[in-house]
Design a protein around this motif. Structure first.
Motif, PDB file in Angstrom:
ATOM      1  N   TYR A  61      75.037 114.975  18.771  1.00 18.32           N
ATOM      2  CA  TYR A  61      74.742 114.681  17.370  1.00 18.32           C
ATOM      3  C   TYR A  61      73.249 114.817  17.142  1.00 18.32           C
ATOM      4  O   TYR A  61      72.451 114.237  17.874  1.00 18.32           O
ATOM      5  N   HIS A  62      72.884 115.580  16.128  1.00 16.78           N
ATOM      6  CA  HIS A  62      71.479 115.732  15.778  1.00 16.78           C
ATOM      7  C   HIS A  62      71.098 114.772  14.656  1.00 16.78           C
ATOM      8  O   HIS A  62      69.927 114.501  14.448  1.00 16.78           O
ATOM      9  N   ARG A  63      72.101 114.300  13.938  1.00 14.52           N
ATOM     10  CA  ARG A  63      71.928 113.240  12.936  1.00 14.52           C
ATOM     11  C   ARG A  63      73.301 112.663  12.642  1.00 14.52           C
ATOM     12  O   ARG A  63      74.321 113.280  12.940  1.00 14.52           O
ATOM     13  N   ASP A  64      73.310 111.473  12.058  1.00 16.41           N
ATOM     14  CA  ASP A  64      74.573 110.803  11.741  1.00 16.41           C
ATOM     15  C   ASP A  64      75.336 111.555  10.663  1.00 16.41           C
ATOM     16  O   ASP A  64      74.745 112.109   9.734  1.00 16.41           O
ATOM     17  N   ARG A  66      78.591 110.951   7.917  1.00 17.23           N
ATOM     18  CA  ARG A  66      79.243 109.836   7.231  1.00 17.23           C
ATOM     19  C   ARG A  66      80.396 110.352   6.387  1.00 17.23           C
ATOM     20  O   ARG A  66      80.430 111.524   6.010  1.00 17.23           O
ATOM     21  N   ASP A  69      80.462 113.320   3.614  1.00 20.03           N
ATOM     22  CA  ASP A  69      79.690 114.517   3.954  1.00 20.03           C
ATOM     23  C   ASP A  69      80.596 115.742   3.922  1.00 20.03           C
ATOM     24  O   ASP A  69      81.748 115.696   4.346  1.00 20.03           O
ATOM     25  N   GLU A  96      77.861 122.018  10.602  1.00 23.01           N
ATOM     26  CA  GLU A  96      76.718 122.074   9.696  1.00 23.01           C
ATOM     27  C   GLU A  96      77.007 121.341   8.398  1.00 23.01           C
ATOM     28  O   GLU A  96      78.120 121.403   7.871  1.00 23.01           O
ATOM     29  N   ASP A  97      75.996 120.645   7.927  1.00 15.84           N
ATOM     30  CA  ASP A  97      76.061 120.043   6.599  1.00 15.84           C
ATOM     31  C   ASP A  97      75.039 120.777   5.732  1.00 15.84           C
ATOM     32  O   ASP A  97      74.565 121.844   6.112  1.00 15.84           O
ATOM     33  N   ARG A  99      72.048 120.359   5.342  1.00 16.97           N
ATOM     34  CA  ARG A  99      70.692 120.412   5.904  1.00 16.97           C
ATOM     35  C   ARG A  99      70.611 121.200   7.208  1.00 16.97           C
ATOM     36  O   ARG A  99      69.586 121.210   7.852  1.00 16.97           O
ATOM     37  N   ALA A 102      74.238 119.588  12.114  1.00 20.17           N
ATOM     38  CA  ALA A 102      74.224 118.132  12.272  1.00 20.17           C
ATOM     39  C   ALA A 102      74.743 117.719  13.638  1.00 20.17           C
ATOM     40  O   ALA A 102      74.375 116.664  14.161  1.00 20.17           O
ATOM     41  N   ALA A 103      75.610 118.558  14.218  1.00 20.70           N
ATOM     42  CA  ALA A 103      76.190 118.242  15.522  1.00 20.70           C
ATOM     43  C   ALA A 103      76.688 119.528  16.171  1.00 20.70           C
ATOM     44  O   ALA A 103      76.899 120.537  15.495  1.00 20.70           O
TER      45      ALA A 103
END
Length: 118
Positions: A61-64, A66, A69, A96-97, A99, A102-103
């Motif tokens: 995970y590079h960021r949470d 939720r 998303d 990808e989200d 930004r 993300a993971a």
């Protein structure tokens, strides 16, 4: 695809985890495995599911993430190795989200060699 509160709750309950609203660390398998279906089900790829065993799964995970998303999953074949007549298929799925990545999820499948007729 959206990460829904309902899907996070169902996943948490299936694992016997408390429903805190947070995405459980292994939740992404519920998104990345279906994303790989397009490749895995491709007749030109030639994967025989009757000979496949799930060998390994890793998550970074590079960021949470939720509930709520929106994400996309891009599957890449990282390698196919033959060991003692069996194949090891390594997939990397970028989640990808809006930004960016993300993971990442790595999946290794063991594909048994076809049985020789007796």
């Amino acid at each position: 695809m959206a990460i829904t509160a309902e899907s996070v709750t169902r996943f948490s309950q299936a694992l016997g985890l408390p429903d805190t609203g947070a995405v459980p660390p292994t939740y992404l398998i519920s998104l990345t495995l279906p994303a790989a279906d397009r490749l895995i089900d491709d007749p030109d790829f030639g994967l025989d599911w009757s000979r496949v065993l799930h060998r390994e799964q890793r998550f970074a995970y590079h960021r949470d993430l939720r509930a709520g998303d929106e994400v996309t999953c891009a599957v890449t074949v990282e390698s196919i190795k033959t060991v003692a007549g069996n194949d090891l298929l390594s997939l990397r799925t970028a989640v990808e989200d809006g930004r960016g990545v993300a993971a990442e999820v790595w999946t290794t499948l063991f594909v048994a060699a076809p049985q020789e007729p007796a």
